[in-house]
Design a protein around this motif. Sequence first.
Motif, PDB file in Angstrom:
ATOM      1  N   GLN A 125       0.828  -1.201   0.000  1.00 16.76           N
ATOM      2  CA  GLN A 125       0.000   0.000   0.000  1.00 16.76           C
ATOM      3  C   GLN A 125       0.866   1.257   0.000  1.00 16.76           C
ATOM      4  N   ALA A 126       2.003   1.153  -0.665  1.00 17.37           N
ATOM      5  CA  ALA A 126       2.897   2.302  -0.798  1.00 17.37           C
ATOM      6  C   ALA A 126       3.447   2.305  -2.218  1.00 17.37           C
ATOM      7  N   ARG A 127       3.928   3.430  -2.637  1.00 13.62           N
ATOM      8  CA  ARG A 127       4.529   3.501  -3.970  1.00 13.62           C
ATOM      9  C   ARG A 127       6.016   3.807  -3.805  1.00 13.62           C
ATOM     10  N   GLU A 128       6.777   3.424  -4.842  1.00 17.52           N
ATOM     11  CA  GLU A 128       8.192   3.788  -4.841  1.00 17.52           C
ATOM     12  C   GLU A 128       8.273   5.289  -4.962  1.00 17.52           C
ATOM     13  N   PHE A 129       8.926   5.891  -4.024  1.00 19.91           N
ATOM     14  CA  PHE A 129       9.001   7.341  -3.980  1.00 19.91           C
ATOM     15  C   PHE A 129      10.325   7.837  -4.558  1.00 19.91           C
ATOM     16  N   ARG A 130      11.414   7.115  -4.218  1.00 20.99           N
ATOM     17  CA  ARG A 130      12.738   7.567  -4.652  1.00 20.99           C
ATOM     18  C   ARG A 130      13.686   6.374  -4.674  1.00 20.99           C
ATOM     19  N   ARG A 131      14.549   6.341  -5.682  1.00 19.98           N
ATOM     20  CA  ARG A 131      15.601   5.321  -5.760  1.00 19.98           C
ATOM     21  C   ARG A 131      16.932   5.994  -5.487  1.00 19.98           C
ATOM     22  N   HIS A 132      17.733   5.346  -4.641  1.00 25.15           N
ATOM     23  CA  HIS A 132      19.035   5.913  -4.317  1.00 25.15           C
ATOM     24  C   HIS A 132      20.095   5.365  -5.266  1.00 25.15           C
ATOM     25  N   THR A 162      -1.697   5.728   2.430  1.00 28.49           N
ATOM     26  CA  THR A 162      -2.648   6.088   3.476  1.00 28.49           C
ATOM     27  C   THR A 162      -2.262   7.382   4.206  1.00 28.49           C
ATOM     28  N   CYS A 163      -1.009   7.465   4.668  1.00 31.74           N
ATOM     29  CA  CYS A 163      -0.627   8.617   5.505  1.00 31.74           C
ATOM     30  C   CYS A 163       0.490   9.469   4.899  1.00 31.74           C
ATOM     31  N   GLN A 164       0.975   9.104   3.724  1.00 26.45           N
ATOM     32  CA  GLN A 164       2.009   9.860   3.006  1.00 26.45           C
ATOM     33  C   GLN A 164       3.386   9.842   3.676  1.00 26.45           C
ATOM     34  N   ARG A 165       3.580   9.020   4.668  1.00 25.73           N
ATOM     35  CA  ARG A 165       4.887   8.907   5.336  1.00 25.73           C
ATOM     36  C   ARG A 165       5.841   8.181   4.395  1.00 25.73           C
TER      37      ARG A 165
END
Length: 151
Positions: free
Chosen positions: A38-45, A56-59
């Motif tokens: 229930q999360a998306r990939e936000f950033r790849r290092h 759900t909570c954007q954390r």
Amino acid sequence: MIFPITDLLDEQDSGAWVEKYFHPQGLRCPRCAAPREQAREFRRHKRGGVDYRCYTCQRTYNLYTGTLFAGSNWEPRRVVLLGRGVCKGEPATVLAEELALSRQCGSRWRKRLQANGYVMLSAKALPDRDTETDEMFQNAGEKRRETCRSA
Ligand SMILES: [Zn+2]
């Protein structure tokens, strides 16, 4: 001779191993406990790590959020090797050389891992009556009493 062991470990397998041991219930949002699905990939290092953002909570969180390695950008294979080395009682100099760290950094990580192990140590007595002294003091950093030898 130092073998290039860090380069020989698979990054994905190491990541799966770290996730299994650092997050036994699976990687979840630290705020609302939503599973990673229930999360998306936000950033790849650059080094291969991924940050996720909870729907759900954007954390945002990653493999190391809520662990000793939070805020570090260590590759999972290096974390695996550090844990292995500390469990085996490798000297900080060997750890540092294998992991391409300074000796001070290797020593500092070793101490952090050991201190974390003590915090998580059970207060209950060991269940085995025949526990050997070596098992109790392994990697504890305590010096063993001099062995008595007959003359
Ligand atoms: Zn969340």
